[in-house]
Write a protein that holds these residues in place. Structure first.
Motif: not given
Length: 355
Positions: A344-355
């Motif tokens: 199956d297809d997969i869609v990934a949606v994300g937000m990332r904060y680096d410190f």
């Protein structure tokens, strides 16, 4: 990969993990840096087992101390905790070593295997990628593994690496992960970076099978696992393009903890292209494919094939958002069903904060 951009992909703005590291101690030639990330991530898929929250928190520290006589002591530790709970946490890195300004660097502990010299060329997507060649965590010393002893020498763009893989078991000695870990082995690798942005690398990795792997695997458990990889990369003028290829023998695992084995032959292909717009917007396209063959099991098929359409937007040095759509090219047939391979297809949606 878990939303990781390597530093060589695009400008320093996009460097992974340590780009925003904060120095928490600096005195008398000793420094200690703290870094980490908090990632909110969601997978959408028709596969119920894959759909849902994939968020995680990661924290790391690395330090150096001046030992005199052109020597530096160093160490790094990194821990990852998914929001799914501590049963899925991972001590990603924990190693120490010594570096000489002329003669190179020696490290020992849990660290990435030398096969990363090739695999990292195409393991640059916001979420997916890097899973076509056969490298994986605790897989015969190719990925993050306990008991790795590595030497690396760098000079004018040339890097030469040697690795000894000690006998190791999966983290937490999980009996359901008997297919991971390895007996003793070794790896050698070489890469060269040209001034105009062109690079190439090649690595050979070999390791023995553990007693559990020999006893439980239904096929391919008696022979050493071997993996050879080559890669080519171009990185200049906001354009990043790379291609990698691998050949394996008794290395690629098919199945699960109840039934499975190591395909006698495997081939991996990865290709990626990205373009950076105004140091912020990075669209990309990638192709990943893994072929497996084992005459004893009448196997001659693809265990992995997809196209990734992706994009990331970096608001500043510390915050980014991204989407990565994995278009699965595998058919739902007897082979994929027998070995539990996702189609199956997969869609990934994300937000990332680096410190």
């Amino acid at each position: 990969m878990k939303a990781k951009f390597i530093a060589l992909t695009i400008p320093t703005l996009l460097a992974a993990g340590t780009a925003s590291a904060a120095t928490v101690y600096d005195k008398d030639g000793t420094t200690l840096d703290l870094y980490g990330r908090a990632t909110g991530l969601y997978y959408g898929s028709d596969n119920d087992a894959l759909r849902g929250d994939q968020s995680y928190f990661r924290l790391g520290m690395n330090g150096e101390t001046n030992l005199g006589n052109n020597l530096t002591g160093l160490g790094q530790v990194e821990y990852n905790l998914p929001t799914s709970g501590s049963n899925n946490d991972e001590l990603r890195l924990a190693y120490a070593g010594i570096r000489h300004g002329t003669f190179g660097q020696l490290t020992y502990g849990r660290q990435d295997g030398l096969f990363s010299m090739v695999n990292d060329y195409t393991d640059v997507l916001p979420e997916f990628g890097g899973d076509g060649l056969g490298k994986n965590t605790e897989t015969f010393g190719t990925g993050r593994t306990n008991g790795l002893f590595k030497y690396a020498f760098n000079h004018n763009g040339l890097t030469v690496g040697l690795q000894y893989t000690g006998k190791n078991d999966p983290q937490n000695n999980d009996p359901d992960k008997w297919m991971l870990g390895s007996d003793e082995g070794y790896a050698t690798g070489i890469s060269y970076d040209l001034p105009m942005g062109l690079s190439f690398a090649t690595v050979y990795n070999r390791a023995g099978k553990t007693d559990e792997q020999k006893q439980i695997a239904q096929f391919g458990g008696q022979d050493d696992a071997q993996l050879t990889g080559v890669g080519l990369r171009f990185n200049a003028n906001n354009l990043y393009a790379a291609a990698t290829y691998s050949e394996g023998r008794d290395h690629y695992f098919l199945g699960d903890s109840t039934a499975g084995g190591y395909a006698h032959k495997s081939r991996g292909y990865e290709a990626v292209v990205q373009y950076t717009v105004a140091d912020k917007f990075v669209p990309g396209l990638a192709y990943v494919r893994s072929e497996v063959k084992d005459d004893s099991q009448n196997i001659d098929d693809k265990a992995n094939e997809y196209v990734s359409v992706n994009a990331a937007y970096h608001f500043n040095d510390n915050f980014q958002s991204y989407v990565d759509y994995r278009i699965n090219r595998l058919d739902n047939n007897s082979f994929t069903q027998n070995y539990g391979i996702n189609t199956d297809d997969i869609v990934a949606v994300g937000m990332r904060y680096d410190f």
